[in-house]
Design an enzyme around this catalytic site. Structure first.
Site, PDB file in Angstrom:
ATOM      1  N   GLU A 126      -4.992  -0.406 -10.651  1.00  0.00           N
ATOM      2  CA  GLU A 126      -4.908  -1.293 -10.714  1.00  0.00           C
ATOM      3  C   GLU A 126      -6.194  -1.835 -10.809  1.00  0.00           C
ATOM      4  OE1 GLU A 126      -5.048  -4.766  -6.823  1.00  0.00           O
ATOM      5  OE2 GLU A 126      -3.285  -3.852  -7.261  1.00  0.00           O
ATOM      6  N   LYS A 157       0.284   4.421  -2.081  1.00  0.00           N
ATOM      7  CA  LYS A 157      -0.569   2.350  -2.203  1.00  0.00           C
ATOM      8  C   LYS A 157      -1.607   2.224  -2.488  1.00  0.00           C
ATOM      9  CE  LYS A 157      -0.496  -1.996  -2.006  1.00  0.00           C
ATOM     10  NZ  LYS A 157      -1.641  -2.624  -1.970  1.00  0.00           N
ATOM     11  N   HIS A 184      -2.290   3.671  -6.950  1.00  0.00           N
ATOM     12  CA  HIS A 184      -1.692   2.385  -7.109  1.00  0.00           C
ATOM     13  C   HIS A 184      -2.532   1.049  -7.157  1.00  0.00           C
ATOM     14  CE1 HIS A 184      -0.714  -1.889  -6.665  1.00  0.00           C
ATOM     15  NE2 HIS A 184       0.499  -1.610  -7.309  1.00  0.00           N
ATOM     16  N   ASN A 185      -3.217   0.843  -6.009  1.00  0.00           N
ATOM     17  CA  ASN A 185      -4.639   0.154  -6.295  1.00  0.00           C
ATOM     18  C   ASN A 185      -6.004   0.264  -7.244  1.00  0.00           C
ATOM     19  OD1 ASN A 185      -2.533  -1.320  -4.139  1.00  0.00           O
ATOM     20  ND2 ASN A 185      -4.333  -1.992  -3.549  1.00  0.00           N
ATOM     21  N   SER A 219       2.970  -3.249  -2.047  1.00  0.00           N
ATOM     22  CA  SER A 219       2.560  -3.948  -2.878  1.00  0.00           C
ATOM     23  C   SER A 219       2.995  -5.451  -3.763  1.00  0.00           C
ATOM     24  CB  SER A 219       1.733  -2.871  -4.353  1.00  0.00           C
ATOM     25  OG  SER A 219       1.295  -3.737  -5.439  1.00  0.00           O
TER      26      SER A 219
END
Length: 626
Positions: free
Chosen positions: A357, A350, A353-354, A295
């Site tokens: 986000e 990940k 995480h997105n 990222s």
């Protein structure tokens, strides 16, 4: 990169001779492992008694410590029989990625003849058969035939060191280019690959190398076989290609040229379930596979991204210096890269995480909409958000300030951008995962569906005319909106981390949420002061809503989120994530919910049964509701 070059093979294969010559050629220290045997081992071998594993253990540890000490300042050559894989594991422990193995191989008759010619050595030819019986041939070694002259063997080793790159980067898209430059800037010798299409895409790798001075020593390729053969064994190849079928196609293109023990690193936004499949598939072919979430976008990839690797821990150790070397650094100077866990856990983290986000972006969009409805222009909103940085600073807050200040002619650029938000699938995957795992990550789903709703631009315009709904003036102040934004962010991080925790339980991954929060403090899109604050909180409990400080903060912020959401609903302004954050906490803190009605309905039409509050046995009951 400094290396410990281990020369291995059975006694009499010429290890010491080759080691001495190699150290002279490379001008690095040489150590003969035999010189470090304790007296008890020497005495035992002198009597013709083979050493056992217990005898060797302390000796191997001594050589490992020697290697670790030497490699801090320089490369070195260490000669050691290293007959078993477990011996080699001890010798390279803690310096796996800095260990190069050279295996001198020959037949029993060849080596017996050599041993018989030696004089004054404690190893007799009678022990040779025990060495061959013990030998487990290495898979991650440069294998050389002892029938070659010593000078020829040394020349081959030097050529391997001089001509071969230590790391390969496959795919020179935006991220691949930035990571290549990052690796080169950190002093790693790399090979880079990009396919060519005659007449339209030619000389991409060569032109890219020539455009950047830091890539002067890199080796560019458009031929897969030549690219693979340019790399030191075990080969370390990072794939920076589009997720999905293309990743599988690239893996299949590489396999014919790979050797046992080579390592493929998928640095794309792959689905974590596909990562598990690829891990198992490549394991069957003796190829190691690591799924790595990266990222930070183009700038982060160049200057230092946040990196989330998952897979086999021993394999990670072999690529650790490269990934940690290019990662961003936290406030203590530690790399924002850590071993996440097994299988596809790196890509799962990940993915979440997105998802976080998505929510962080949607919350800021809703904040913008609130102030815009209150009559503030983009510059004024930017000034407000700028003033918030002392309380809620983050990468996304900072770029939103920059976006709002950007002019295009006499108007702000943001006013000219069509209000249709795209997505690349990770928010969708996260929403599917949260449903499959039964974790209530409702904000991620709300943020995703807000994007989907935005895409129906024409329908929205028609509906606006037909329904006549338009926001009216809001009676809110900046502090209330700030507090509501803080509240939403806390719930967002709780839900995202809860999803990761539930995945760890479901898939038996060993995850450290505090470490995950730490590597999110720099280099990634969701880096923020709040992620920093969560590190000690998550050391105590994976559930941040049990933390007294977080509870106190939410209680303090609750009146503001109630006011903001109520005002927006009354004034007909959509705030999907702000409203869902308070709805979630209201549901989460309700001790007696309406789910009893739902369970009764399920029993009525489907005989799904229910439990009774006055039956402490926990038994399930069914009622004939007619």
């Amino acid at each position: 990169m400094n290396q410990v070059i281990y020369i291995m093979g059975v006694s009499g294969c010429g290890k010491s001779t080759i080691g001495n010559l190699l150290s002279e050629a490379l001008k690095i220290p040489f150590f003969d492992g035999d010189d470090f045997h304790p007296e008890a081992n020497v005495a035992k071998m002198s009597k013709g008694i083979p050493l056992n594993d217990e005898d060797r253990f302390g000796w191997l540890q001594t050589l490992n410590e020697l290697g670790k000490k030497q490699v801090e300042n320089n490369s070195c050559v260490i000669v050691c029989s290293g007959l078993k894989q477990m011996y080699r594991d001890i010798l390279s422990k803690g310096i796996e990625s800095k260990s190069m193995w050279v295996y001198l191989s020959g037949s029993f008759n060849q080596i017996e003849e050599r041993v018989n010619k030696r004089s004054g050595h404690f190893m007799s030819s009678a022990l040779l058969q025990s060495q061959f019986d013990t030998l487990e041939e290495p898979i991650n070694a440069l294998q050389l035939d002892i029938s070659l002259k010593p000078e020829e063997i040394v020349k081959k080793i030097v050529k391997e060191l001089d001509m071969k790159s230590e790391f390969g980067l496959f795919g020179l898209g935006v991220m691949g280019k930035s990571l290549s430059r990052n690796l080169a800037q950190k002093g790693f010798n790399i090979s880079i690959f990009n396919r060519e299409v005659k007449g339209s895409e030619e000389n991409i790798a060569i032109d890219f190398k020539n455009a950047h001075s830091e890539l002067e020593k890199s080796q560019p390729f458009s031929n897969v076989e030549a690219f693979v053969n340019s790399l030191q064994i075990p080969r370390r190849i990072m794939l920076m290609v589009n997720a999905g079928k293309i990743t599988d196609m690239v893996i299949d293109d590489l396999i014919p040229y790979l050797s046992d023990g080579d390592i493929l690193i998928d640095g794309g936004n792959s689905n974590y379930l596909k990562t598990k499949e690829r891990y198992d598939y490549l394991k069957s072919k003796n190829i190691n596979f690591i799924g790595v979430g990266v990222s930070g976008g183009e700038e982060g990839a160049l200057k230092g991204p946040s990196i989330m690797p998952g897979g086999n821990k021993e394999t990670y150790e072999l690529v650790k210096p490269y990934l940690e070397g290019i990662a961003a650094k936290d406030t203590n100077g530690l790399p924002c890269c850590t071993y996440v866990g097994e299988e596809g856990s790196g890509h799962f983290v990940k993915m979440v995480h997105n998802g976080i986000e998505y929510v962080e972006m949607q919350l800021l969009a809703e904040v913008y909409t609130i102030f815009n409805t209150m009559g503030r222009n983009p510059d004024e909103i930017a000034n407000i958000l700028e003033s918030w940085k002392s309380d809620v600073d983050s990468y996304l807050l900072g770029i939103t300030v920059d976006i709002l200040r950007k002019k295009d002619g006499d108007d702000w650029l943001v006013n000219k951008i069509v209000d249709k938000a795209g997505n690349k699938g990770t928010g969708n995957w996260t929403t599917i995962a949260t449903a499959q795992l039964g974790a209530p990550s409702t904000l991620i789903a709300s943020a995703l569906f807000a994007r989907y709703t935005s895409f129906y631009k024409e329908e929205r315009c028609n509906a606006n005319e037909k329904f006549g709904i338009s926001p009216s003036e809001l009676n809110l102040n900046s502090d209330d909106v700030l507090n509501a934004y803080q509240f939403g962010r806390i719930i967002n991080h709780y839900q995202g981390l809860k999803l990761i925790s539930e995945a760890g339980k479901a898939y038996s991954w060993t995850l450290n949420l505090s470490e995950i929060a730490r590597i999110w403090t720099n280099g990634c899109i969701i880096k923020s002061d709040f992620a920093e604050a969560l590190i000690p909180v998550l050391k105590e409990d994976d559930n941040i809503l049990t933390n007294p400080s977080i509870i106190s903060q939410l209680k303090e912020l609750k009146p503001s989120i109630n006011k903001v959401v109520a005002e927006c609903i009354l004034r007909e302004l959509p705030v999907a994530c702000l409203s869902e954050s308070v709805n979630f906490l209201n549901a989460y803190t309700t001790s007696n919910s309406s789910a009893n009605i739902i369970q009764a309905q399920r029993d009525y039409f489907g005989a799904h049964t229910y439990q009774r509050i006055d039956d402490l046995s926990g038994d399930f009951h069914h009622t004939n509701w007619n």
